[in-house]
Design an enzyme around this catalytic site. Structure first.
Site, PDB file in Angstrom:
ATOM      1  N   GLU A  16       0.835  -1.150  -0.019  1.00 33.22           N
ATOM      2  CA  GLU A  16       0.091   0.040  -0.204  1.00 33.22           C
ATOM      3  C   GLU A  16       0.898   1.097   0.207  1.00 33.22           C
ATOM      4  O   GLU A  16       2.002   1.050   0.426  1.00 33.22           O
ATOM      5  CB  GLU A  16      -0.780   0.266   1.372  1.00 33.22           C
TER       6      GLU A  16
ATOM      7  N   LYS B 267       2.341   4.640   1.445  1.00 30.52           N
ATOM      8  CA  LYS B 267       2.407   5.145   2.847  1.00 30.52           C
ATOM      9  C   LYS B 267       2.301   6.743   2.739  1.00 30.52           C
ATOM     10  O   LYS B 267       2.794   7.397   2.320  1.00 30.52           O
ATOM     11  CB  LYS B 267       3.793   4.984   3.416  1.00 30.52           C
TER      12      LYS B 267
ATOM     13  N   ASP C  30       1.366  10.270   3.831  1.00 32.51           N
ATOM     14  CA  ASP C  30       1.926  11.026   4.789  1.00 32.51           C
ATOM     15  C   ASP C  30       0.926  12.092   5.355  1.00 32.51           C
ATOM     16  O   ASP C  30       0.736  13.300   4.945  1.00 32.51           O
ATOM     17  CB  ASP C  30       3.109  12.132   4.068  1.00 32.51           C
TER      18      ASP C  30
ATOM     19  N   TYR D 284      -6.791   1.640   6.151  1.00 29.22           N
ATOM     20  CA  TYR D 284      -6.019   0.918   5.981  1.00 29.22           C
ATOM     21  C   TYR D 284      -6.080   0.028   7.017  1.00 29.22           C
ATOM     22  O   TYR D 284      -5.286  -1.128   6.918  1.00 29.22           O
ATOM     23  CB  TYR D 284      -4.601   1.324   5.366  1.00 29.22           C
TER      24      TYR D 284
ATOM     25  N   LYS E 152      10.802   3.520   2.686  1.00 29.67           N
ATOM     26  CA  LYS E 152      10.666   4.725   2.289  1.00 29.67           C
ATOM     27  C   LYS E 152      11.323   5.156   1.154  1.00 29.67           C
ATOM     28  O   LYS E 152      12.253   4.581   0.587  1.00 29.67           O
ATOM     29  CB  LYS E 152      11.465   5.761   3.319  1.00 29.67           C
TER      30      LYS E 152
ATOM     31  N   CYS F 255      22.044  40.551  15.350  1.00 28.39           N
ATOM     32  CA  CYS F 255      20.890  39.939  14.929  1.00 28.39           C
ATOM     33  C   CYS F 255      20.452  40.785  13.708  1.00 28.39           C
ATOM     34  O   CYS F 255      20.414  42.023  13.812  1.00 28.39           O
ATOM     35  CB  CYS F 255      19.754  40.107  16.048  1.00 28.39           C
TER      36      CYS F 255
ATOM     37  N   CYS G 206      17.020  43.120  14.821  1.00 25.02           N
ATOM     38  CA  CYS G 206      17.147  44.127  15.762  1.00 25.02           C
ATOM     39  C   CYS G 206      18.287  44.822  15.997  1.00 25.02           C
ATOM     40  O   CYS G 206      18.728  45.625  16.804  1.00 25.02           O
ATOM     41  CB  CYS G 206      16.490  43.599  17.158  1.00 25.02           C
TER      42      CYS G 206
ATOM     43  N   CYS H  18      19.329  35.262  18.704  1.00 19.55           N
ATOM     44  CA  CYS H  18      19.178  36.785  19.115  1.00 19.55           C
ATOM     45  C   CYS H  18      18.901  36.600  20.584  1.00 19.55           C
ATOM     46  O   CYS H  18      17.938  35.591  21.017  1.00 19.55           O
ATOM     47  CB  CYS H  18      17.815  37.178  18.334  1.00 19.55           C
TER      48      CYS H  18
ATOM     49  N   CYS I  29      12.980  41.617  20.457  1.00 21.39           N
ATOM     50  CA  CYS I  29      13.361  41.588  19.096  1.00 21.39           C
ATOM     51  C   CYS I  29      12.058  41.504  18.194  1.00 21.39           C
ATOM     52  O   CYS I  29      11.545  40.486  18.515  1.00 21.39           O
ATOM     53  CB  CYS I  29      14.305  40.441  18.647  1.00 21.39           C
TER      54      CYS I  29
HETATM   55  S1  IVH Z   1      -0.337   0.461   9.012  1.00 17.63           S
HETATM   56  C1  IVH Z   1       1.027  -1.938  12.242  1.00 17.63           C
HETATM   57  N1  IVH Z   1      -0.754   1.650   6.383  1.00 17.63           N
HETATM   58  O1  IVH Z   1       2.464   5.302   9.299  1.00 17.63           O
HETATM   59  C2  IVH Z   1       0.537  -1.020  11.346  1.00 17.63           C
HETATM   60  N2  IVH Z   1       0.413   3.022   8.380  1.00 17.63           N
HETATM   61  O2  IVH Z   1       4.711   4.279  11.300  1.00 17.63           O
HETATM   62  C3  IVH Z   1       0.474   0.315  11.500  1.00 17.63           C
HETATM   63  N3  IVH Z   1       0.985   5.142   7.609  1.00 17.63           N
HETATM   64  O3  IVH Z   1       1.039   5.677  12.291  1.00 17.63           O
HETATM   65  C4  IVH Z   1       0.000   1.363  10.419  1.00 17.63           C
HETATM   66  N4  IVH Z   1       0.426   5.146   5.484  1.00 17.63           N
HETATM   67  O4  IVH Z   1       0.255   6.967  10.385  1.00 17.63           O
HETATM   68  C5  IVH Z   1      -0.203   1.842   7.838  1.00 17.63           C
HETATM   69  N5  IVH Z   1      -0.797   2.324   4.320  1.00 17.63           N
HETATM   70  C6  IVH Z   1      -0.575   2.638   5.624  1.00 17.63           C
HETATM   71  C7  IVH Z   1      -0.193   3.828   6.051  1.00 17.63           C
HETATM   72  C8  IVH Z   1       0.401   3.811   7.384  1.00 17.63           C
HETATM   73  C9  IVH Z   1       0.728   5.843   6.397  1.00 17.63           C
HETATM   74  C10 IVH Z   1       1.458   5.871   8.646  1.00 17.63           C
HETATM   75  C11 IVH Z   1       0.326   5.639  10.148  1.00 17.63           C
HETATM   76  C12 IVH Z   1       1.317   5.054  11.192  1.00 17.63           C
HETATM   77  C13 IVH Z   1       2.651   5.134  10.597  1.00 17.63           C
HETATM   78  C14 IVH Z   1       3.398   4.224  11.244  1.00 17.63           C
END
Ligand code: IVH
Length: 713
Positions: A113, A115, A117, A227, A315, A409, A412, A468, A473
């Site tokens: 899936e 990840k 943000d 998710y 990542k 600074c 100021c 500063c 300031c």
């Molecule tokens: S699963 C044990 N799925 O990543 C599973 N997390 O470091 C925990 N996140 O707090 C979460 N996309 O905020 C999962 N497809 C995804 C995700 C996801 C983003 C974030 C979520 C979580 C953090 C975990």
């Protein structure tokens, strides 16, 4: 008639509910926006005529709640875990594929899936109806943001029961986020309104969800993807792929695009594909999450120190481009930190135009040897503020200029102080009433969120940073007044960040002492203020004049002076004049004041601008500044004069802080860390490293009874 109307209302709700599902979950609307709006308006009309027919789960009821004073906390029945990270494919192999193969005896199916943000949340549906929405918080307890969650259009108030019945209980988890384009719009609006811009979509999502007033959240373009789950009762799901289908069938918008991968190679393929496509997605993703598909295998793999071994976040590397560094300017932030900023030939990095980038601090510039005129590599890692990674040395012509930080600074012209702990990254929580507000945290990396309140954090420094020191300031005035008014400082009730912004932006105050000069009219003319609240503020300001010296010291926002140091200073010197008059050496003589803290205090009071503010505060009648310390704090005896105690482990007849009070009452001092200046360590059961240290230093260790005897003597 009434029955017909009831019927029509019910049908409208059903239709809207269904079209929400088509739009948000399936991404496949059946009707035009105009038709949808017509349904919604008709429902609103009917409900306005028949308020008795309004139900809490009606789609019109997204923004109903009044602003809250604060958020309640919610305990997650099943803890919300976090993920281990892998920064590249090798790490995915080492940290995930190999251990999974070893534990399960071979490869297994994975669900891949994106990840997202954003900010993790949990939504509880009881018998299909949304009852609670909470933030992840520390994973065990989060904040109750139900009213804010309800304002998110993609969140169904009620689960869809077209394909199957809703489970009797469902905790579903997902990520609240903001699309990239909407994020840019939001930041434009923030800038136009003179509000602070958000550093990245994640902070914007977090900030929006943690609004006390749901009507503010409702204005923010929040989206959500689901998710995962916590508790599920009354449904049977056995794997992640099945779970995603299940959630989707209930009308919950599931994360996308996702793929069931039959082999680990297929998962890596998905990772590569998504990395190539990521600029094309409307939302920011920072990697791919791989999860072992079968729940029984997940169980078998288990959890290790809050991270499941059945999942990993892979990542993406940050995006990079090269461009020319035209100049370096210096910005002063709200904490007073001087940050060198790269002024760049504009370049597009990962779909966003970049013209400025942070250089962090002078040490970083020196370490990377970045010079004005260089071709530089610029990277963006999810944040709006990109950074300069390194110069391209091969492109040097010899005409590049080295850069030096100013010794004043730039805003100021006041003196600057050097941060003396170069191995740390410090952060600052933006919530003024959070416990972490005045603390700086040492850590190798900036945490995702504040450990105290889970809110957004701001990096103050990495490495050696100039600050500063002037409390007045203009660049740091808002921050300075924020500290001044905070609970641990002057505790000026009602003087919040919004109000501070208004009085500073309106030029009503030039330093914290000016607060006491403002009159009822000045306050009453501000936005969202009236005569009553103006009177309250003036009363609160008057009340703050009697705060004790230690609180006034905290309020001044002297670097490295938190509540404890302030108390030590107040106890030792007794008056602000004595502290102002003390040399660095004299300050260092005080137990618990080290050279760094002593230097910060001396630097602060060496600054003329700060001395003037203190004098003006005296003129305004701040009692602690004009009188000696209160008599109430006079010790009852002096048996322990010049003697320093440390309490460790648990005590039976009193708490450690009560023990500390006893010592203070007898003229002694109680501190928290053992050093050569410690005379006695009182150790109860469970005492650990402090006791060991005392032994090493040959400091006398007392039992609780021995200590009590000493007090009685
Ligand atoms: S699963 C044990 N799925 O990543 C599973 N997390 O470091 C925990 N996140 O707090 C979460 N996309 O905020 C999962 N497809 C995804 C995700 C996801 C983003 C974030 C979520 C979580 C953090 C975990």
């Amino acid at each position: 008639m009434a029955a017909n109307i009831e019927q029509e209302i019910r049908e409208l709700r059903e239709q809207i509910h269904f079209h929400n599902y088509r739009y948000y979950v399936l991404d496949d609307p059946e009707i035009t926006d105009a038709e949808y709006d017509r349904l919604m308006r008709r429902l609103e009309e009917l409900e306005a005529e028949h308020p008795e027919l309004v139900t809490p789960d009606s789609p019109t009821q997204r923004v109903g709640a009044e602003p809250a004073e604060e958020f309640d906390t919610v305990r997650h029945a099943v803890p919300m875990l976090s993920l281990n990270n892998a920064m590249n494919e090798e790490e995915v192999e080492d940290r995930f594929f190999r251990p999974v193969r070893e534990a399960l005896g071979g490869e297994v199916e994975l669900v891949a899936e994106p990840k997202l943000d954003g900010l993790a949340v949990e939504l509880t549906y009881e018998n299909g109806v949304l009852t609670t929405g909470s933030t992840r918080g520390d994973g065990t307890t989060g904040e109750d943001v139900t009213h804010n969650i309800r304002t998110i259009r993609a969140v169904p108030q009620r689960l869809l029961e077209r394909e199957r019945k809703a489970p009797s209980l469902l905790d579903t988890r997902g990520e609240v986020y903001i699309e990239k384009q909407r994020f840019e719009e939001l930041n434009r609006q923030q800038a136009e309104a003179g509000e602070k811009e958000f550093a990245n979509p994640r902070n914007a999502a977090a900030g929006s969800l943690r609004q006390l007033d749901p009507s503010v959240t409702a204005e923010r373009p929040l989206g959500i993807f689901f998710y995962g789950v916590g508790r599920v009762e009354g449904a049977d799901v056995t794997d992640q792929a099945g779970l995603l289908d299940f959630l989707r069938s209930l009308g919950l918008r599931t994360v996308r695009p996702w793929r069931l991968c039959r082999s680990f190679d297929e998962a890596i393929e998905f990772y590569r594909e998504l990395m190539a496509d990521r600029d094309g997605l409307p939302y920011e993703i920072d990697g791919v999450v791989l999860k072992v598909n079968r729940f029984d295998y997940q169980q078998q793999l288990g959890v290790r120190s809050r991270n499941p071994r059945y999942a990993i976040a892979c990542k993406f590397p940050p995006r990079r481009e090269t461009t020319r560094l035209r100049d370096i300017t210096v910005q002063v932030g709200r904490t007073g930190a001087l940050t060198p900023v790269a002024e760049l030939e504009p370049v597009r990095v990962g779909g966003v135009e970049v013209a400025r980038a942070t250089l962090h601090n002078a040490d970083e510039i020196a370490r990377k040897d970045v010079r004005i005129g260089d071709t530089v590599i610029v990277q963006r890692a999810g944040d709006v503020i990109p950074e300069v990674v390194a110069p391209v040395e091969a492109n040097r012509t010899g005409n590049e200029d080295r850069f030096e930080m100013p010794d004043q600074c730039p805003v100021c012209d006041g003196p600057v102080e050097r941060e003396r702990r170069p191995d740390r990254v410090y952060y600052w929580c933006r919530e003024r009433d959070c416990d972490e507000f005045l603390k700086r945290h040492s850590n190798k990396a900036l945490p995702d969120s504040c450990r105290g309140c889970g809110g957004p954090v701001e990096e103050i420094s990495g490495g050696s940073v100039l600050f500063c020191t002037s409390i007045a300031c203009p660049a740091r005035l808002k921050g300075a007044i924020d500290i001044f008014a905070s609970k641990r400082g002057m505790d000026i009730d009602g003087l919040g960040t919004k109000l501070i912004d208004q009085i500073v932006d309106g030029g009503l105050v030039k330093d914290p002492a000016d607060l006491y000069r403002l009159e009822q009219d000045d306050w009453a003319n501000l936005e969202r203020m009236g005569e009553k609240s103006a009177d309250n503020l003036i009363d609160a300001l008057d009340a703050s004049k009697s705060r004790p010296l230690r609180r006034v010291l905290v309020a001044l926002g002297i670097r490295n002076v938190g509540e404890h140091v302030a108390e030590v200073l107040a106890d030792h010197f007794g008056s602000i004049d004595a502290i102002m008059g003390a040399s660095t050496d004299e300050l260092e003589q005080v137990a618990e004041i080290g050279p760094i803290v002593a230097r910060s205090i001396a630097d602060f009071f060496d600054n003329d601008a700060n001395r003037k503010v203190v004098e003006r505060l005296k003129d305004e009648g701040i009692q602690a500044l004009t009188e000696e310390a209160e008599s109430a704090e006079e010790p009852a005896g002096d048996r322990f004069k010049g003697t320093t105690f440390v309490f460790t482990g648990s005590l039976e007849s009193m708490t450690r802080s009560e023990a500390g009070e006893k010592v203070k009452n007898l003229g002694g001092r109680a501190t928290s860390s053992v050093s050569s200046k410690t005379d006695y360590v009182v150790a109860g059961p469970g005492a650990g490293s402090k006791r060991d240290k005392a032994e090493q230093l040959g400091i006398r260790i007392l039992s609780e009874n021995e200590f009590l005897d000493m007090c009685e003597q």
